[in-house]
Design an enzyme around this catalytic site. Structure first.
Site, PDB file in Angstrom:
ATOM      1  CG  PHE A  23       6.669   9.732   1.703  1.00 38.34           C
ATOM      2  CD1 PHE A  23       6.502  11.369   2.309  1.00 38.34           C
ATOM      3  CD2 PHE A  23       7.292   9.690   0.442  1.00 38.34           C
ATOM      4  CE1 PHE A  23       7.741  12.423   1.063  1.00 38.34           C
ATOM      5  CE2 PHE A  23       7.343  11.150  -0.417  1.00 38.34           C
ATOM      6  CZ  PHE A  23       7.904  12.028  -0.084  1.00 38.34           C
ATOM      7  CE  LYS A  46      -5.501  14.910   2.393  1.00 36.44           C
ATOM      8  NZ  LYS A  46      -6.712  15.124   4.079  1.00 36.44           N
ATOM      9  CB  SER A  99      -1.022  12.751   0.487  1.00 34.16           C
ATOM     10  OG  SER A  99      -0.557  11.162   0.171  1.00 34.16           O
ATOM     11  CB  ALA A 100       3.819  11.549  -1.211  1.00 36.24           C
ATOM     12  NE  ARG A 113       3.566   3.505  -3.452  1.00 33.36           N
ATOM     13  CZ  ARG A 113       4.016   3.257  -4.833  1.00 33.36           C
ATOM     14  NH1 ARG A 113       4.909   3.551  -5.204  1.00 33.36           N
ATOM     15  NH2 ARG A 113       2.451   3.002  -5.762  1.00 33.36           N
ATOM     16  N   PRO A 136      -4.402   0.705 -11.730  1.00 34.24           N
ATOM     17  CG  PRO A 136      -5.975   0.595 -13.268  1.00 34.24           C
ATOM     18  CD  PRO A 136      -5.324  -0.056 -11.521  1.00 34.24           C
ATOM     19  N   GLY A 137      -3.453   4.131 -12.366  1.00 32.36           N
ATOM     20  CA  GLY A 137      -3.032   5.040 -11.926  1.00 32.36           C
ATOM     21  C   GLY A 137      -1.857   4.701 -10.717  1.00 32.36           C
ATOM     22  CE1 TYR A 184      -6.872  12.016   0.983  1.00 31.42           C
ATOM     23  CE2 TYR A 184      -5.010  10.322  -0.529  1.00 31.42           C
ATOM     24  CZ  TYR A 184      -5.065  11.470   0.528  1.00 31.42           C
ATOM     25  OH  TYR A 184      -5.081  11.711   1.520  1.00 31.42           O
TER      26      TYR A 184
END
Ligand code: NAD
Ligand code: UDP
Length: 340
Positions: free
Chosen positions: A178, A153, A125-126, A231, A293-294, A149
């Protein structure tokens, strides 16, 4: 007969990929524990592809089951989608994520090695780029993660690279997706989140179909053209096609290869809402809420390496992605539950 084992093959990306592998005359075995997918996808895969993949309900953590599969069938490659993918849940249940995603993959690779099957395509994953210093993102950018998560990865990427370095017979392709969206043209298969969706697109389509009241747009104060997060959305059918190219590539090289899979174009949350409303004629009520958040401001790919080395590039634009996502959602308001 030589088989490609597709772990997680009844899931969103896996089901689309299985159809395309079958179209290339590959014999496919799906292994899935149905923890985040439905058996109801199977007759749809068969009717769309006019072919029957073998389906085994089971878990990648079940070594005895994997051994019996490799004993029974000549498996030459593995496309490894099986994994848990909800970022929020991973922060609440990190051990569950590490056990499923990391230990599950180790278990799978141990059995593969034992049976001399050393070719794997892995769903990364990106998210492994963390908060990138610049965009577009290239494969050699530094990696970092902000949640279990993403960490799972990146751990698997590292494990597979170490494994390949220890034994040159391994062929490893790490595909960094993506933002996969869209659905099969038929409207027969698509994304079917078990709970309230975490991702933008299924949330938008569920608002449009009347299952959810309104979309929360997480922040409009990012340094982007309209303040909302940007995105790189990619049609799931384009993503599936990249897996077919990757499986073909496994026969041509030895080593580890890493590819970004995106279109190279970024769209904001409000771009998505407006384009969705234009192409479908449906309204998507929304309100601006605080940042999640994040989250990062902007994330889109430089996907030129996949074009030159894999012979793949995305061909479907945003309007087609949104039209196809809507066809799936409007024909199956409750996902696969409608046919169970
Ligand atoms: P999905 O949940 O629809 O598919 C994953 C499938 O794996 C499900 O069918 C689930 O039942 C199965 N599974 C999970 N754990 C298993 C286990 N231990 N044994 C056997 N089967 C198991 O998700 P998806 O969107 O199709 O994603 C596929 C892969 O791509 C995942 O590894 C995910 O992390 C990765 N990925 C997805 C996205 C995305 O936005 N959809 C982005 C980047 C990477
Ligand atoms: N997003 C949003 N509302 C939602 C879900 C997502 O505004 O209900 C935003 C999110 O902040 C991000 C973009 O949509 O800017 C894509 O989010 P998603 O979770 O789909 O993908 P990811 O953040 O993992 O790239």
């Amino acid at each position: 007969m030589k088989y490609t084992l597709v772990t997680g093959g009844t899931g969103f990306i896996g089901s689309h990929t299985v159809i395309q592998l079958l179209a290339q005359e590959r014999a496919v075995i799906i292994l899935d524990n149905l923890s985040n997918s439905s058996r109801a996808v199977l007759p749809r895969i068969s009717s769309l592809s006019k072919k029957e993949p073998l389906f085994v309900e089971g878990d990648i953590r079940d070594k005895a089951l994997l051994e019996s599969l490799f004993e029974q069938y000549e498996i030459e490659s593995v496309v490894h989608f099986a994994g848990l993918k909800a970022v929020g849940e991973s922060t609440e249940k990190p051990l569950m994520y590490y056990e499923n995603n990391v230990w599950g993959t180790i278990n799978l690779c141990q059995v593969m090695a034992r049976f001399g099957c050393k070719s794997i395509v892995f769903s990364s994953s990106a998210t492994v780029y963390g908060d990138p210093a610049s965009v577009p993102i290239k494969e050699d950018f530094p990696t970092s993660t902000t949640n279990p998560y993403g960490a799972s990865k990146l751990m698997v990427e590292n494990i597979l690279q170490d494994l390949q370095a220890s034994d040159p017979k391994w062929k490893v392709i790490l595909l960094r997706y993506f933002n996969p969206i869209g659905a099969h043209k038929s409207g027969q298969i698509g994304e079917d989140p078990a709970d309230i969706p975490n991702n933008l697109l299924p949330y938008v389509t569920q608002v449009a179909v009347g299952k959810l009241a309104q979309l929360s747009v997480f922040g409009d104060d990012y340094p982007t053209h309209d303040g909302t997060g940007v995105r790189d959305y990619i049609h799931v059918e384009d993503l599936a096609a990249a897996h077919v190219c990757a499986v073909d590539k496994l026969t041509e090289f030895s080593g580890t290869k890493i590819f970004n899979l995106g279109t190279g174009t970024g769209y904001s949350v409000l771009d998505i809402v407006k384009t969705f409303e234009q192409v479908t004629g449906e309204k998507v009520p929304y309100s601006i809420t605080p940042r999640r958040p994040g989250d990062i401001a902007e994330c889109f790919a430089d996907a030129s390496l996949a074009r030159t080395e894999l012979g793949w590039h995305a061909t479907r634009g945003l309007e087609e992605m949104l039209e196809d996502a809507w066809r799936w959602q409007s024909q199956n308001p409750n996902g696969y539950a409608d046919s169970e």
